[in-house]
Design an enzyme around this catalytic site. Sequence first.
Site, PDB file in Angstrom:
ATOM      1  N   PHE A 121       0.842  -1.206   0.000  1.00 12.03           N
ATOM      2  CA  PHE A 121       0.000   0.000   0.000  1.00 12.03           C
ATOM      3  C   PHE A 121       0.878   1.258   0.000  1.00 12.03           C
ATOM      4  O   PHE A 121       0.865   2.044  -0.959  1.00 12.03           O
ATOM      5  CB  PHE A 121      -0.923  -0.076   1.225  1.00 12.03           C
TER       6      PHE A 121
ATOM      7  N   ASP B 218       9.768  -6.860  -3.322  1.00 16.96           N
ATOM      8  CA  ASP B 218       8.607  -7.304  -2.540  1.00 16.96           C
ATOM      9  C   ASP B 218       8.489  -8.826  -2.689  1.00 16.96           C
ATOM     10  O   ASP B 218       8.727  -9.349  -3.780  1.00 16.96           O
ATOM     11  CB  ASP B 218       7.326  -6.628  -3.074  1.00 16.96           C
ATOM     12  N   ASN B 219       8.119  -9.508  -1.608  1.00 12.01           N
ATOM     13  CA  ASN B 219       7.903 -10.958  -1.747  1.00 12.01           C
ATOM     14  C   ASN B 219       6.442 -11.281  -2.017  1.00 12.01           C
ATOM     15  O   ASN B 219       6.060 -12.447  -2.118  1.00 12.01           O
ATOM     16  CB  ASN B 219       8.390 -11.721  -0.500  1.00 12.01           C
TER      17      ASN B 219
ATOM     18  N   THR C 112       1.958  -9.766   1.322  1.00 14.56           N
ATOM     19  CA  THR C 112       0.743  -8.947   1.443  1.00 14.56           C
ATOM     20  C   THR C 112       0.682  -7.868   0.354  1.00 14.56           C
ATOM     21  O   THR C 112      -0.366  -7.250   0.167  1.00 14.56           O
ATOM     22  CB  THR C 112       0.617  -8.282   2.846  1.00 14.56           C
TER      23      THR C 112
ATOM     24  N   LYS D  30      10.538 -11.435  11.558  1.00 10.86           N
ATOM     25  CA  LYS D  30      11.743 -11.596  10.725  1.00 10.86           C
ATOM     26  C   LYS D  30      11.995 -10.383   9.829  1.00 10.86           C
ATOM     27  O   LYS D  30      13.132  -9.946   9.671  1.00 10.86           O
ATOM     28  CB  LYS D  30      11.629 -12.880   9.869  1.00 10.86           C
TER      29      LYS D  30
ATOM     30  N   ASN E 200      19.413  -6.698   6.896  1.00  6.78           N
ATOM     31  CA  ASN E 200      19.862  -6.809   5.494  1.00  6.78           C
ATOM     32  C   ASN E 200      19.808  -5.472   4.768  1.00  6.78           C
ATOM     33  O   ASN E 200      20.696  -5.129   3.989  1.00  6.78           O
ATOM     34  CB  ASN E 200      19.001  -7.835   4.747  1.00  6.78           C
TER      35      ASN E 200
ATOM     36  N   LYS F  38      24.970   0.152   3.876  1.00  7.56           N
ATOM     37  CA  LYS F  38      26.371   0.356   4.293  1.00  7.56           C
ATOM     38  C   LYS F  38      27.308  -0.006   3.151  1.00  7.56           C
ATOM     39  O   LYS F  38      28.233   0.743   2.814  1.00  7.56           O
ATOM     40  CB  LYS F  38      26.636  -0.521   5.521  1.00  7.56           C
TER      41      LYS F  38
ATOM     42  N   TYR G 201       4.495  -7.221  15.971  1.00 11.77           N
ATOM     43  CA  TYR G 201       4.688  -6.052  15.100  1.00 11.77           C
ATOM     44  C   TYR G 201       5.401  -4.946  15.879  1.00 11.77           C
ATOM     45  O   TYR G 201       6.379  -4.369  15.412  1.00 11.77           O
ATOM     46  CB  TYR G 201       3.324  -5.566  14.605  1.00 11.77           C
TER      47      TYR G 201
END
Length: 317
Positions: free
Chosen positions: A15, A35-36, A39, A95, A103, A109, A149
Amino acid sequence: MSSMSRVVVTGGAGFLGSHLCDALVADGHEVIAIDNLSTGQVRNIEHLFGHDRFKFDRHDVTNFIWVPGQVDIVLHFASPASPIDYLELPIQTLKVGSLGTHNVLGLAKNKGAKVLVASSSEVYGDPETHPQVEEYWGHVNPVGPRGVYDEAKRFAEAMTMAYHRSHGLDVRVVRIFNTYGPRMRPSDGRVVSTFLTQALRSEPLTVFGNGEQTRSFCYVDDLIRGVLGVLWSDHVGPVNVGNPGEFTMIELAEMVREITGNNVPIVFDDLPADDPSRRQPDISLLSEITGGFEPRVDLRVGLTRTAEWLAGELEQV
Ligand code: UDP
């Protein structure tokens, strides 16, 4: 505003992430959305496919993130963000806030990039001060269902500040308050999408608890403007982004009935565990660092636009 940058947006099909991609591409930047699709939805970004300054990479950022070439900015917006989503995906939520943030910081960095991390008003939990200022440390139940969350976002903030202090990384942190607008999924469980969808379908509005709990709702365009204001500011450390207009859930339900013209009944249901009783951002800091940010879209106008969009979505179902 900076010159053209190469920007990675995690959660780019979500969103907020997809609206950020739109704004950045429109401002002349090159955007790589990651994006995986847990959602997020391809349809949120498919209008950008084929644009020569937009790329999409389907990837789960809890695994090592590899982006070839220069990266100037990383915006970390990947996470389930609606209560029903993070209650259904508790471990993935923890996660992406922990490993995913690590990550993202590692990528930044490595590339010498600036990072902006999306945190949340949920870091304040069920707040004991009102409105919430950035100095408030919060009142969170770490082991309750919402804790997955809240603690993920709190960890993400801590990790981001540690990278700033230890590695001199240029970081920004936004604490995003309730946001609504086009591209919310009709079934995402959030109160605005739920009430509007119910009213459009002539179903009763499900108010949880006694409906006296409050939230402060920000229209997505204002939110994106606020987030980009923080990105281009010099301020390191958390900044509230939202609209301070505060409403009870009963007031919201009444406004939804009025806007949709559908006088559906209100039914009451159980209040979810650890549901904050009130929430309102103090946006003085945001205003100060951006030269006077103010939300422009009031709730009635924003709800009308969102209702029109959701009506189109529901026709397709
Ligand atoms: N809520 C409600 N009916 C619904 C969905 C949510 O009364 O069908 C309430 C919920 O209990 C909370 C508020 O609306 O007090 C905002 O919920 P939402 O899930 O949108 O976001 P939150 O601010 O709780 O993360």
